[in-house]
Scaffold this active site. Structure first.
Site, PDB file in Angstrom:
ATOM      1  N   SER A   1       5.384  29.640  19.551  1.00 50.51           N
ATOM      2  CA  SER A   1       4.413  30.640  19.083  1.00 50.51           C
ATOM      3  C   SER A   1       4.907  32.023  19.474  1.00 50.51           C
ATOM      4  O   SER A   1       5.131  32.286  20.654  1.00 50.51           O
ATOM      5  CB  SER A   1       3.051  30.406  19.735  1.00 50.51           C
TER       6      SER A   1
ATOM      7  N   GLU B   1       4.235  36.679  22.672  1.00 53.45           N
ATOM      8  CA  GLU B   1       4.337  35.710  23.771  1.00 53.45           C
ATOM      9  C   GLU B   1       5.819  35.530  24.128  1.00 53.45           C
ATOM     10  O   GLU B   1       6.183  35.354  25.285  1.00 53.45           O
ATOM     11  CB  GLU B   1       3.744  34.367  23.320  1.00 53.45           C
TER      12      GLU B   1
ATOM     13  N   ARG C   1      -0.697  32.314  30.004  1.00 51.71           N
ATOM     14  CA  ARG C   1       0.707  32.752  29.858  1.00 51.71           C
ATOM     15  C   ARG C   1       1.157  33.704  30.972  1.00 51.71           C
ATOM     16  O   ARG C   1       1.967  34.616  30.744  1.00 51.71           O
ATOM     17  CB  ARG C   1       0.941  33.413  28.489  1.00 51.71           C
TER      18      ARG C   1
HETATM   19  C1  LIG Z   1       9.273  24.494  19.281  1.00 48.24           C
HETATM   20  C2  LIG Z   1       8.606  25.114  20.485  1.00 48.24           C
HETATM   21  C3  LIG Z   1       7.351  24.683  20.879  1.00 48.24           C
HETATM   22  C4  LIG Z   1       6.718  25.258  21.989  1.00 48.24           C
HETATM   23  N1  LIG Z   1       5.478  24.808  22.346  1.00 48.24           N
HETATM   24  C5  LIG Z   1       4.868  25.353  23.411  1.00 48.24           C
HETATM   25  C6  LIG Z   1       3.566  24.902  23.799  1.00 48.24           C
HETATM   26  O1  LIG Z   1       2.984  23.992  23.218  1.00 48.24           O
HETATM   27  N2  LIG Z   1       2.977  25.500  24.862  1.00 48.24           N
HETATM   28  C7  LIG Z   1       3.597  26.503  25.557  1.00 48.24           C
HETATM   29  O2  LIG Z   1       3.006  27.009  26.519  1.00 48.24           O
HETATM   30  N3  LIG Z   1       4.831  26.945  25.216  1.00 48.24           N
HETATM   31  C8  LIG Z   1       5.478  26.395  24.172  1.00 48.24           C
HETATM   32  N4  LIG Z   1       6.727  26.836  23.821  1.00 48.24           N
HETATM   33  C9  LIG Z   1       7.362  27.939  24.577  1.00 48.24           C
HETATM   34  C10 LIG Z   1       8.294  27.477  25.723  1.00 48.24           C
HETATM   35  O3  LIG Z   1       8.837  26.197  25.466  1.00 48.24           O
HETATM   36  C11 LIG Z   1       7.569  27.464  27.062  1.00 48.24           C
HETATM   37  O4  LIG Z   1       7.119  28.747  27.414  1.00 48.24           O
HETATM   38  C12 LIG Z   1       8.479  26.934  28.190  1.00 48.24           C
HETATM   39  O5  LIG Z   1       7.702  26.685  29.307  1.00 48.24           O
HETATM   40  C13 LIG Z   1       9.606  27.899  28.561  1.00 48.24           C
HETATM   41  O6  LIG Z   1      10.470  27.225  29.455  1.00 48.24           O
HETATM   42  P1  LIG Z   1      12.044  27.514  29.476  1.00 48.24           P
HETATM   43  O7  LIG Z   1      12.625  26.714  30.567  1.00 48.24           O
HETATM   44  O8  LIG Z   1      12.628  27.307  28.135  1.00 48.24           O
HETATM   45  O9  LIG Z   1      12.036  29.046  29.866  1.00 48.24           O
HETATM   46  P2  LIG Z   1      13.070  30.186  29.409  1.00 48.24           P
HETATM   47  O10 LIG Z   1      12.832  30.493  27.974  1.00 48.24           O
HETATM   48  O11 LIG Z   1      14.440  29.840  29.831  1.00 48.24           O
HETATM   49  O12 LIG Z   1      12.532  31.390  30.291  1.00 48.24           O
HETATM   50  C14 LIG Z   1      11.239  31.909  30.104  1.00 48.24           C
HETATM   51  C15 LIG Z   1      10.928  32.844  31.270  1.00 48.24           C
HETATM   52  O13 LIG Z   1      10.819  32.062  32.454  1.00 48.24           O
HETATM   53  C16 LIG Z   1      11.651  32.604  33.469  1.00 48.24           C
HETATM   54  N5  LIG Z   1      12.133  31.497  34.296  1.00 48.24           N
HETATM   55  C17 LIG Z   1      12.769  30.375  33.898  1.00 48.24           C
HETATM   56  N6  LIG Z   1      13.032  29.592  34.960  1.00 48.24           N
HETATM   57  C18 LIG Z   1      12.562  30.246  36.050  1.00 48.24           C
HETATM   58  C19 LIG Z   1      12.541  29.965  37.439  1.00 48.24           C
HETATM   59  N7  LIG Z   1      13.068  28.853  37.963  1.00 48.24           N
HETATM   60  N8  LIG Z   1      11.953  30.868  38.265  1.00 48.24           N
HETATM   61  C20 LIG Z   1      11.416  32.015  37.774  1.00 48.24           C
HETATM   62  N9  LIG Z   1      11.420  32.340  36.473  1.00 48.24           N
HETATM   63  C21 LIG Z   1      11.982  31.458  35.619  1.00 48.24           C
HETATM   64  C22 LIG Z   1      12.781  33.308  32.729  1.00 48.24           C
HETATM   65  O14 LIG Z   1      13.344  34.331  33.537  1.00 48.24           O
HETATM   66  C23 LIG Z   1      12.039  33.864  31.519  1.00 48.24           C
HETATM   67  O15 LIG Z   1      11.470  35.114  31.853  1.00 48.24           O
HETATM   68  C24 LIG Z   1       7.375  26.278  22.718  1.00 48.24           C
HETATM   69  C25 LIG Z   1       8.653  26.701  22.327  1.00 48.24           C
HETATM   70  C26 LIG Z   1       9.266  26.125  21.228  1.00 48.24           C
HETATM   71  C27 LIG Z   1      10.645  26.581  20.836  1.00 48.24           C
END
Ligand SMILES: Cc1cc2nc3c(=O)[nH]c(=O)nc-3n(C[C@H](O)[C@H](O)[C@H](O)COP(=O)(O)OP(=O)(O)OC[C@H]3O[C@@H](n4cnc5c(N)ncnc54)[C@H](O)[C@@H]3O)c2cc1C
Length: 336
Positions: A250, A327, A200
């Site tokens: 999570s 997380e 993470r």
């Molecule tokens: C139902 C559900 C299931 C999930 N299952 C998993 C799983 O199996 N495994 C897992 O690891 N995670 C899981 N997640 C968590 C999440 O989906 C992941 O962490 C995902 O990668 C976040 O991506 P996002 O685009 O939504 O990021 P955001 O939530 O939009 O941002 C997260 C962070 O990333 C930063 N960020 C976003 N884009 C950029 C960029 N281009 N450059 C620099 N920083 C950036 C943001 O500033 C923020 O700090 C789950 C979430 C949900 C709701």
């Protein structure tokens, strides 16, 4: 001046004075949740963050801009930094919990930066590209390595920032390099080693870098095997996770393994403490998966979730000695 209007007015003034030129025309985009084309205004003010996060919580952002190209994103970040306007870059909003007081300054939402070029087994991917799309394209071309991410509701940039993983898969095996924007406005190409990927965490998180374009190298595979693995991962996820409820996935990280003990998981520790299904104000511990905190009622606030996180941390630590680290990322005014 009302502090909540400060950056909104400053940004609007810069636009009026043409100190920042950005084509604010409406663009047609595909709304993947609603499965239809919608029209999107590329610059929005006073934006309700509930509409932009999977948790469906949080106050308003002063300004939200949707850049379309790397050049535009870089120009916007440089501009805001020069003007002293805070910038928050977001992907699909699936791992953030926005404070009830909202977000100060400009949110750059990268959902229009969904470029995806495939040349044989090499993919060049824009930061806003959804992981589901990556996995679908890989499957359609019989390429292995992205089956793990089919059900993670995030974008490429957010996934590298968090080093997302699932079912023993992660980007560590296929990510070759990443083009980034540094805090001092330079563009750099980082190798996989330089990305410093760990549980993470990544260099994006440690050094406040912005992902602009990822290069993935995938292996040729058997389409039936890939399709089977995608279906199996989807089945595991839909049967074990409360996908019907708003959440950020999570809520807690896996705790560090103690010497001489088996690896423990947050969901099992919470379950063992008797908190599975526990309802606290508008929030709850999911009765389906104790690792997921969910928005349980329409009037749930971010404060409710933060208080529930603290309550769980206290109870689990008391009962098991394990400290659970969140997380989910707290974002916005007065976040800590
Ligand atoms: C139902 C559900 C299931 C999930 N299952 C998993 C799983 O199996 N495994 C897992 O690891 N995670 C899981 N997640 C968590 C999440 O989906 C992941 O962490 C995902 O990668 C976040 O991506 P996002 O685009 O939504 O990021 P955001 O939530 O939009 O941002 C997260 C962070 O990333 C930063 N960020 C976003 N884009 C950029 C960029 N281009 N450059 C620099 N920083 C950036 C943001 O500033 C923020 O700090 C789950 C979430 C949900 C709701």
């Amino acid at each position: 001046m009302n502090q909540y209007r400060k950056y909104k007015d400053q940004f609007a003034q810069c636009l009026d004075q043409n100190r920042l030129t950005i084509d604010a025309d409406l663009v047609e985009i595909m709304d993947h949740t609603a499965h239809r084309q919608v029209r999107l205004e590329r610059i929005q003010f006073d934006v309700d963050m509930k509409e932009h996060t999977n948790f469906r919580l949080g106050g308003r952002a002063d300004v939200m801009v949707f850049p379309e190209t790397q050049e535009e994103l870089v120009a916007l970040v440089r501009f805001c930094r020069n003007e002293g306007i805070p910038v928050f870059v977001m992907g699909n909003g699936s791992n953030i919990l926005v404070m009830d007081e909202g977000i100060e300054g400009v949110v750059l939402k990268l959902e229009l930066m969904r470029q995806l070029d495939l040349d044989d087994n090499v993919m060049k991917v824009g930061p806003g590209t959804l992981l589901k799309v990556l996995s679908d394209v890989a499957l359609a071309h019989s390429l292995r390595g992205l089956e793990f991410c089919c059900g993670i509701p995030g974008s490429m940039g957010g996934a590298i920032f968090m080093n997302a993983s699932a079912y023993s898969g992660s980007f560590e095996s296929c990510l070759q390099s990443l083009k980034v924007l540094t805090p001092d406005g330079r563009i750099q190409e980082l190798s996989r080693e330089e990305l410093d990927l760990s549980y993470r965490s990544s260099v994006l998180r440690k050094k406040n870098l912005i992902a602009l374009e990822a290069t993935l190298v995938l292996e040729k595979g058997d389409s039936q095997e890939i399709s089977h693995l995608v279906a199996e991962n989807t089945r595991k996820r839909t049967t074990s996770q409360p996908l019907e409820s708003p959440s950020a996935g999570s809520t807690f990280k896996r705790p560090d393994r103690r010497e001489g003990e088996d690896q423990q998981y947050a969901s099992a520790l919470i379950d063992a403490t008797g908190l599975k299904g526990f309802v606290y104000k508008g929030a709850a511990v999911s009765p389906k998966h104790a690792g997921f905190l969910i928005k349980n009622q329409e009037d749930c606030t971010t404060k409710d979730v933060i208080e529930l996180i603290a309550l769980i941390q206290e109870r689990v630590e008391e009962a098991t000695g394990y400290h659970l680290e969140p997380e989910v990322l707290l974002v916005g005014r007065d976040s800590f």
